[in-house]
Design a protein around this motif. Sequence first.
Motif, PDB file in Angstrom:
ATOM      1  N   LEU A 125       0.966  -1.212   0.119  1.00 15.67           N
ATOM      2  CA  LEU A 125       0.113   0.181  -0.158  1.00 15.67           C
ATOM      3  C   LEU A 125       0.861   1.133  -0.025  1.00 15.67           C
ATOM      4  O   LEU A 125       0.431   2.452  -0.206  1.00 15.67           O
ATOM      5  N   LEU A 126       2.140   1.044   0.293  1.00 17.00           N
ATOM      6  CA  LEU A 126       3.054   2.319   0.294  1.00 17.00           C
ATOM      7  C   LEU A 126       3.629   2.607  -1.051  1.00 17.00           C
ATOM      8  O   LEU A 126       4.137   1.754  -1.722  1.00 17.00           O
ATOM      9  N   SER A 127       3.569   3.927  -1.360  1.00 17.95           N
ATOM     10  CA  SER A 127       4.006   4.358  -2.601  1.00 17.95           C
ATOM     11  C   SER A 127       5.455   5.003  -2.508  1.00 17.95           C
ATOM     12  O   SER A 127       6.130   5.215  -3.503  1.00 17.95           O
ATOM     13  N   GLY A 128       6.095   5.473  -1.001  1.00 13.19           N
ATOM     14  CA  GLY A 128       7.288   5.687  -0.908  1.00 13.19           C
ATOM     15  C   GLY A 128       7.454   6.846   0.160  1.00 13.19           C
ATOM     16  O   GLY A 128       6.540   6.547   1.110  1.00 13.19           O
ATOM     17  N   PHE A 129       8.530   7.364   0.352  1.00 11.64           N
ATOM     18  CA  PHE A 129       9.021   8.262   1.489  1.00 11.64           C
ATOM     19  C   PHE A 129       9.149   9.697   0.977  1.00 11.64           C
ATOM     20  O   PHE A 129       9.849   9.938   0.217  1.00 11.64           O
TER      21      PHE A 129
END
Length: 388
Positions: A125-129
């Motif tokens: 679910l994570l696209s980045g930081f």
Amino acid sequence: MRHFGHIAPEERRRLFHQEPAVFTADAPARVLAVALGATLYSPATRPQLADDVVKQAGRGVVSMVLCLEDSIDDADVVDAEENLVRQFTDLAGRPDVELPLLFIRVRVPEQIPDLVARLGPAVRLLSGFVLPKFTEERGVPFMEALTGAVTASGRRLFAMPVLESPSLLYLETRRETLEGIFRTVDKYRDRVLALRLGVTDFCSSYGLRRAPDMTAYDVQIVASVIADVVNVLGRADGTGFTVTGPVWEYFRAQERMFKPQLRRSPFMEGEVEELRETLIEHDLDGLLREISLDRANGLLGKTCIHPSHVMPVHALSVVSHEEFSDAQDIMRPERLGGGVLRSAYTNKMNEVKPHRAWAERTLQRAEVFGVAGEDIGFVELLAAGLPG
């Protein structure tokens, strides 16, 4: 997901000559960089964060940053990390819910591989930081940590560096800092989705804070940094990156010194005078002016700290029918040799070669934000997008 996907299909058809395209978190980086729009920040300490994410997605939010940095107390970082992992796990258990692009704003590079490992399957679910106070010296460890996390997880993850360090603001170190930032983001170009501006930190270095009836561009020391960042990092020659607009801090009425900045006539034509009064009451007329100046100065999208800021950003990101018509004319294959032509709206000159980069960017924006109907203006788009 799609911009204006939260409004009824028949209303969307009425408003748009070309509707915003559907895209996913796996879309090409060039699409996602333009599609970020109003990126809504939320402290990672919120106990119902998963519900908040779902709620905001249902109101038109397409990108969110869950913050472990300046928005939370230093003493709360450990608890906030644990909460983030719980909330991502909760969201991963809701397979039928459409989510926005999700990013985590970290404090130090070590948090990146640690959080990716702790998220487990929910990392999908994570696209980045989001990487704070980004310079060459600070940025390289962040980018190396991100690269390692991508390898370990097998998940494509992007970086969004925040340009907010005093060395970028101070005249004697600005050029060297910008050159170092460019070297770093150029080296890791495939991992960098967009560059974000930390104007609040810029102002802090001089003890400044812009009033709600002033924009970032009225604070000359800030405006000069924005200009130099775009000059070095936002070029349209293939070396540049998407640079997003600075945060707007206000969402409740303050005592005013200057007149409201919204003309009455566009709202009277749309019979939504009440909307104009609401925008002024919540200090959003200043936001609207700043969004317009963002785009005029080469910025796209905006950092947002309140849900009421989202739809103004998105409504002003929609390509007008006139812009679309001009861009299409300029980009016609038979125009490759250059030349000058009159706009189909008969109100301006379109010079093919000088305006080509503008046309390319306009058509990219049209792809994700859509093209307004010929007689549809910003007011109708905003009114349709706001929660009922």
